[in-house]
Design a protein around this motif. Structure first.
Motif, PDB file in Angstrom:
ATOM      1  N   SER A   1      -0.848  26.893 -48.203  1.00 51.34           N
ATOM      2  CA  SER A   1      -1.848  27.524 -47.323  1.00 51.34           C
ATOM      3  C   SER A   1      -2.401  28.780 -47.973  1.00 51.34           C
ATOM      4  O   SER A   1      -1.864  29.290 -48.963  1.00 51.34           O
ATOM      5  CB  SER A   1      -1.208  27.881 -45.973  1.00 51.34           C
ATOM      6  OG  SER A   1      -0.704  26.732 -45.352  1.00 51.34           O
ATOM      7  N   GLY A   2      -3.491  29.294 -47.405  1.00 51.80           N
ATOM      8  CA  GLY A   2      -4.080  30.533 -47.897  1.00 51.80           C
ATOM      9  C   GLY A   2      -5.101  30.294 -48.992  1.00 51.80           C
ATOM     10  O   GLY A   2      -5.433  29.156 -49.356  1.00 51.80           O
ATOM     11  N   LEU A   3      -5.630  31.448 -49.503  1.00 50.03           N
ATOM     12  CA  LEU A   3      -6.657  31.397 -50.525  1.00 50.03           C
ATOM     13  C   LEU A   3      -6.120  30.730 -51.788  1.00 50.03           C
ATOM     14  O   LEU A   3      -5.076  31.113 -52.312  1.00 50.03           O
ATOM     15  CB  LEU A   3      -7.128  32.823 -50.857  1.00 50.03           C
ATOM     16  CG  LEU A   3      -8.266  32.940 -51.865  1.00 50.03           C
ATOM     17  CD1 LEU A   3      -9.535  32.302 -51.329  1.00 50.03           C
ATOM     18  CD2 LEU A   3      -8.515  34.410 -52.225  1.00 50.03           C
ATOM     19  N   GLY A   4      -6.839  29.692 -52.285  1.00 49.57           N
ATOM     20  CA  GLY A   4      -6.418  28.972 -53.480  1.00 49.57           C
ATOM     21  C   GLY A   4      -5.304  27.986 -53.235  1.00 49.57           C
ATOM     22  O   GLY A   4      -4.753  27.415 -54.193  1.00 49.57           O
TER      23      GLY A   4
ATOM     24  N   GLY B   1      -3.253  23.643 -43.163  1.00 47.54           N
ATOM     25  CA  GLY B   1      -1.943  23.691 -43.819  1.00 47.54           C
ATOM     26  C   GLY B   1      -0.906  22.863 -43.097  1.00 47.54           C
ATOM     27  O   GLY B   1      -0.057  22.206 -43.728  1.00 47.54           O
ATOM     28  N   ASN B   2      -0.932  22.879 -41.740  1.00 48.40           N
ATOM     29  CA  ASN B   2       0.046  22.091 -40.972  1.00 48.40           C
ATOM     30  C   ASN B   2      -0.109  20.596 -41.256  1.00 48.40           C
ATOM     31  O   ASN B   2       0.877  19.837 -41.305  1.00 48.40           O
ATOM     32  CB  ASN B   2      -0.117  22.346 -39.475  1.00 48.40           C
ATOM     33  CG  ASN B   2       0.316  23.756 -39.096  1.00 48.40           C
ATOM     34  OD1 ASN B   2       1.104  24.364 -39.822  1.00 48.40           O
ATOM     35  ND2 ASN B   2      -0.181  24.269 -37.977  1.00 48.40           N
ATOM     36  N   THR B   3      -1.337  20.164 -41.462  1.00 52.05           N
ATOM     37  CA  THR B   3      -1.589  18.743 -41.750  1.00 52.05           C
ATOM     38  C   THR B   3      -1.029  18.372 -43.122  1.00 52.05           C
ATOM     39  O   THR B   3      -0.478  17.277 -43.328  1.00 52.05           O
ATOM     40  CB  THR B   3      -3.099  18.462 -41.696  1.00 52.05           C
ATOM     41  OG1 THR B   3      -3.601  18.867 -40.421  1.00 52.05           O
ATOM     42  CG2 THR B   3      -3.384  16.980 -41.892  1.00 52.05           C
ATOM     43  N   VAL B   4      -1.155  19.310 -44.103  1.00 48.11           N
ATOM     44  CA  VAL B   4      -0.608  19.062 -45.439  1.00 48.11           C
ATOM     45  C   VAL B   4       0.914  18.869 -45.348  1.00 48.11           C
ATOM     46  O   VAL B   4       1.487  17.922 -45.931  1.00 48.11           O
ATOM     47  CB  VAL B   4      -0.958  20.214 -46.405  1.00 48.11           C
ATOM     48  CG1 VAL B   4      -0.264  19.994 -47.757  1.00 48.11           C
ATOM     49  CG2 VAL B   4      -2.460  20.311 -46.594  1.00 48.11           C
ATOM     50  N   HIS B   5       1.578  19.786 -44.602  1.00 51.28           N
ATOM     51  CA  HIS B   5       3.031  19.656 -44.421  1.00 51.28           C
ATOM     52  C   HIS B   5       3.389  18.322 -43.781  1.00 51.28           C
ATOM     53  O   HIS B   5       4.358  17.656 -44.183  1.00 51.28           O
ATOM     54  CB  HIS B   5       3.551  20.808 -43.551  1.00 51.28           C
ATOM     55  CG  HIS B   5       3.690  22.104 -44.290  1.00 51.28           C
ATOM     56  ND1 HIS B   5       4.670  22.331 -45.226  1.00 51.28           N
ATOM     57  CD2 HIS B   5       2.953  23.253 -44.229  1.00 51.28           C
ATOM     58  CE1 HIS B   5       4.550  23.544 -45.720  1.00 51.28           C
ATOM     59  NE2 HIS B   5       3.503  24.141 -45.129  1.00 51.28           N
ATOM     60  N   SER B   6       2.618  17.928 -42.786  1.00 57.42           N
ATOM     61  CA  SER B   6       2.885  16.675 -42.077  1.00 57.42           C
ATOM     62  C   SER B   6       2.758  15.476 -43.009  1.00 57.42           C
ATOM     63  O   SER B   6       3.601  14.562 -43.015  1.00 57.42           O
ATOM     64  CB  SER B   6       1.927  16.542 -40.892  1.00 57.42           C
ATOM     65  OG  SER B   6       2.109  15.316 -40.235  1.00 57.42           O
ATOM     66  N   LYS B   7       1.689  15.473 -43.828  1.00 57.79           N
ATOM     67  CA  LYS B   7       1.484  14.364 -44.764  1.00 57.79           C
ATOM     68  C   LYS B   7       2.581  14.338 -45.829  1.00 57.79           C
ATOM     69  O   LYS B   7       3.026  13.273 -46.283  1.00 57.79           O
ATOM     70  CB  LYS B   7       0.104  14.490 -45.404  1.00 57.79           C
ATOM     71  CG  LYS B   7      -1.044  14.107 -44.472  1.00 57.79           C
ATOM     72  CD  LYS B   7      -2.383  14.169 -45.192  1.00 57.79           C
ATOM     73  CE  LYS B   7      -3.496  13.714 -44.260  1.00 57.79           C
ATOM     74  NZ  LYS B   7      -3.437  12.271 -43.982  1.00 57.79           N
TER      75      LYS B   7
END
Length: 855
Positions: free
Chosen positions: A822-825, A835-841
């Motif tokens: 998450s965050g810039l870059g 970011g939560n979706t990335v963790h979930s995937k």
């Protein structure tokens, strides 16, 4: 028998204790001699030449049920009418046949009333004391043949005894009356000893005057401080009905002493009786006369209130008869009490004034801002004079114009004053303004149409308040004129006001000085902000040594030390601001801050204010003076970035400043001389803009004195490597990483790219790559495909399941981001999902840290 009757009657008279007993005993003794119905005794009043009922036998009276009986009992009958004159002229009793005289002209009404009740004869005898008639005895009979001569002779002989008895009764009544007066005044005096306030006085006076006239009303007026008018001090309307609005008007009004009524009372040392109708006929035009008539008062008594030789006021009382001793006794004590109360009120008022002034002196020393000044001054004026500042004017820099600084919000609308400052401003040469400045003390001015239009502009509100005058006082600090203050009012203490204005002058001076300090502080803060911005950029080091840049350096070195206007041309991102700073730092003006204005970064409506500044009230929202960038850059350099975006109307004013070397703030009258070096920059083709009518040709020629064109990055590819190394070092330090290097492949990518964003695009690309780098070497850059670069891009096999393709892509992105999600870059930003979706995937696809993170 007759002799015995006279003896018995004489004995009876000596036993009389109540005046009503006399007529009853007389009737009982002589009724055996002659049948009659009733008898009365009337007394003569020489003051108005009348006679009135004195002794009545109500039990025996045949007319007691007549509708006019009460009026008869209270009536006054003139001595000058023929009937009573004939009685006075006779030397003994006179028998009158009522049938012959009841309808005669001027006959008294009581004859008709008795005749209507069956009375046919009346025997009238004059009562005398010595040779002086004091009254009459009336004997009435219903017998048609009247009174016998024998009865008349007996009455004649009885008359001296009756006269003596009546005289004794009169004397006893006078003694009792004086005793009652003394008792009344003694009680009143005892009550007055407890009086300490106006409220106490009102209670005692009301109780006393109600005893004299239970249903009557009164008013006590006090002498005002001006010595020429009187105002209501205490009043009671009694049982009368009245017009409430008229009553309030009368009580609120100040009446001149010499109004035709009050002066007559004040000039007299005895109470004066006034007939209300007669006074109205004199056409004095006094509202209190209309009020008296409206309340049903026919007669008013007026008496002056004097404390020693001092006129305190007067008392007006609704009453028909004057008891001079009682009224004089009451009024003398009221005058003393009023004098004491008013003296005590004056002491309390002065103590309150002193307390207000002490508090004001304490508060005024703490005044730092205009709002503080408004609060403190409003408090003291409201507390002392029940008024506020209508307007406080300050003298402008031109020493001619007075502009409103503080004003009462109930008279002025703040936004309207800001928008119409010229309308509300004054000129020092106006007659009323000159009078105020010429006076060493506050002056009182009548509000006429001229003063209202020129100075106050308060017509509607003033009429609502019914104020007709205004106090004005100059504000000075030593011999320096600061301004003036206007206050609506009619009873303002000039010495107090003078002291207040002296302290206001000092406070205003302090507030203005504080405002000046705050302006300087803000200016210093602005300069500090600019300095911080400049310190954050290492503008002494311009990277690039190619042939194109060498030409730029030669031009900068030639123009830097002069005061010539420089026009920097070039595409976006070529470093025009950096070049402007280099020119400034190489000039004689480098000791002062270079001021920057981005002409494209603000609305057209604000750019003029930003450049030239504005005075308070110049436009809506201009609540205070602001220093513009031109003033801020005086004796320094002003950098006009994106000058090609400047609106045409602003271009005209900029051209005038460049030509004349002077300017005025928006809404200002003062011309400010300038010594400013101009460096302008634009990415537009100004010649094309001039042809299109979007840029003034005269301004273009004024700016195009020394043009410097900065080359785009694609024309100076020899500088790309040095620029990239510079930015790598800079951003590695700021990111807290060891020095990051470029691979040969990455450098080839940079040199092959066309760089439409020039140096700025390169800088941003390097910063992003340093943040995303997972090792000390940047091996490739993700550049837009439009460049036509042939860099190797990992190819994903086409026969993989969708979930595997998604898994490999996420792992690849996570590796590029150094495991940052998450965050810039972060990976979430590149993938375009939260970011939560990335963790979930990652959980769903079984992606662990070991898949993307390498040490």
């Amino acid at each position: 028998m007759e002799r015995q009757l006279l003896l018995d009657l004489g004995n009876d008279i000596t036993k009389v204790r109540d005046k009503s007993d006399l007529i009853v005993l007389f009737s009982e003794r002589i009724k055996s001699l002659m049948p009659f119905t009733h008898t009365i005794v009337t007394l003569i009043d020489r003051k108005d030449e009348t006679y009135t009922p004195f002794l009545l036998d109500h039990r025996a009276s045949v007319i007691k049920d007549h509708p006019e009986y009460e009026d008869m009992v209270k009536g006054r009958f003139p001595l000058g009418e023929p009937f009573i004159e004939s009685v006075l002229a006779a030397d003994g009793p006179v028998d009158f046949n009522l049938a012959g005289i009841v309808d005669a002209p001027q006959s008294p009404a009581f004859l008709r009333v008795n005749f209507e009740k069956g009375i046919r004869h009346v025997l009238m005898t004059t009562l005398r004391l010595g040779d002086q008639p004091i009254g009459f005895i009336h004997v009435y009979t219903d017998q048609e043949d009247g009174f016998s001569q024998e009865f008349k002779d007996i009455v004649r002989r009885i008359t001296p005894q009756l006269s003596s008895a009546v005289s004794n009764i009169i004397k006893n009544e006078e003694i009792l009356k004086k005793e009652r007066e003394k008792s009344f005044l003694l009680d009143f005096s005892n009550d007055m000893t407890a009086v300490r306030s106006r409220e106490d006085l009102a209670i005692v006076v009301k109780g006393a005057l109600r005893k004299l006239n239970p249903d009557g009303g009164y008013v006590i007026r006090k002498m005002n401080a001006d010595g020429a008018t009187m105002s209501a001090y205490l009043y009671d309307t009694g049982a009368s009905k009245f017009d409430k609005d008229l009553l309030e008007q009368v009580l609120a009004e100040k009446y001149p002493i010499h109004d035709g009524v009050q002066n007559r009372i004040m000039d007299s040392y005895i109470p004066l009786l006034f007939n209300v109708r007669r006074e109205l006929q004199r056409a004095y035009q006094l509202s209190y006369l209309d009020l008296w008539e409206n309340m049903g008062f026919e007669t008013m008594v007026g008496i002056a209130l004097r404390n020693a030789d001092t006129n305190v006021g007067l008392l007006l009382l609704s009453i028909d008869e004057i008891n001079i001793p009682i009224l004089q006794g009451i009024c003398s004590q009221i005058a003393i009490a009023m004098g004491n109360i008013m003296a005590n009120e004056e002491i309390l008022r002065r103590q309150a004034e002193q307390q207000f002034m002490l508090t004001f002196s304490k508060d005024i020393t703490g005044v730092k801002t205009k709002s503080d000044l408004d609060f403190v001054v409003s408090n003291v004026l409201q507390g002392l004079f029940q008024t506020r500042i209508a307007v406080l004017y300050l003298l402008a820099e031109d020493q001619v114009t007075l502009r409103p600084y503080l004003f009462d919000k109930q008279f002025f609308d703040e936004s309207e004053v800001a928008e119409r400052e010229e309308f509300y401003s004054l000129n020092i040469n106006e007659e009323q303004v000159r009078l105020v400045f010429e006076s060493s003390q506050p002056i009182l001015l009548d509000i006429d149409a001229n003063l209202e239009v020129k100075c106050l502009k308060l017509s509607i509100q003033r009429k609502q308040r019914e104020l007709s005058s205004v106090y004005a006082s100059a504000l000075r600090l030593g011999d320096q004129k600061l301004g003036m203050v206007w206050m609506l009012g009619e009873q303002i203490s000039e010495p107090l006001l003078q002291g207040i204005c002296a302290q206001i002058s000092t406070a205003v001076s302090n507030v203005l000085a504080n405002e000046h300090i705050l302006r300087l502080k803000r200016q210093l803060e602005d300069e500090n902000d600019y300095l911080k911005q400049q310190l954050n950029t290492n503008f002494d080091e311009i990277v690039g040594s190619g042939q194109a840049m060498q030409q730029v350096y030669r031009l900068i070195s030639r123009v830097a030390e002069s005061n010539a206007t420089v026009l920097l041309l070039g595409e976006t991102g070529t470093g025009k601001e950096l070049m402007a700073k280099a020119i400034h730092n190489a000039s004689a003006r480098k000791g002062k801050l270079m001021i920057k204005v981005n002409c494209a970064a603000m609305p057209a409506s604000l750019i003029e204010s930003e450049l030239f500044g504005h005075e308070r009230g110049a436009f809506t929202g201009a609540v205070e003076r602001r220093i513009g960038k031109f003033e801020l850059a005086n004796d320094s350099t002003l950098f006009l970035d994106e000058v090609g975006e400047m609106p045409l109307e602003t271009q005209v004013k900029l051209l005038r400043v460049l030509q004349e070397k002077e300017m005025e703030r928006l809404g200002g009258k003062t011309t400010i001389k300038l010594n400013v070096r101009i460096i302008a920059a634009t990415n537009r083709d100004l010649e094309a803009e001039v042809k299109a009518g979007r840029f003034r040709s005269d301004l273009y020629y004024r700016l195009n004195v020394f043009p410097i064109k900065l080359p785009p990055l694609r024309d100076r590819r020899e500088d790309i490597e040095s620029l990239a190394q510079f930015f790598l070092s800079k951003f590695s330090k700021s990111a807290g990483k060891k020095s990051v290097k470029l691979s040969a492949n990455a450098l080839r990518q940079l040199q092959a790219y066309l760089w439409p964003g020039n140096v700025r695009e390169l800088e941003h690309l390097i910063e992003r790559s340093v943040l995303l780098a997972t090792d000390p070497m940047i091996r490739e850059f993700f550049l837009p495909q439009a460049t036509g670069l042939t860099t190797e891009v990992p190819v994903m096999p086409s026969d993989l399941p969708l979930e595997e393709v998604e898994r490999r892509h996420i792992i690849q992105v996570l590796r590029r981001c150094g495991g940052k999600i998450s965050g810039l870059g972060g990976a979430a930003e590149i993938l375009g999902i939260p970011g939560n979706t990335v963790h979930s995937k990652m959980r769903k696809l079984g992606i662990s840290k070991a898949d993307y993170y390498t040490h």
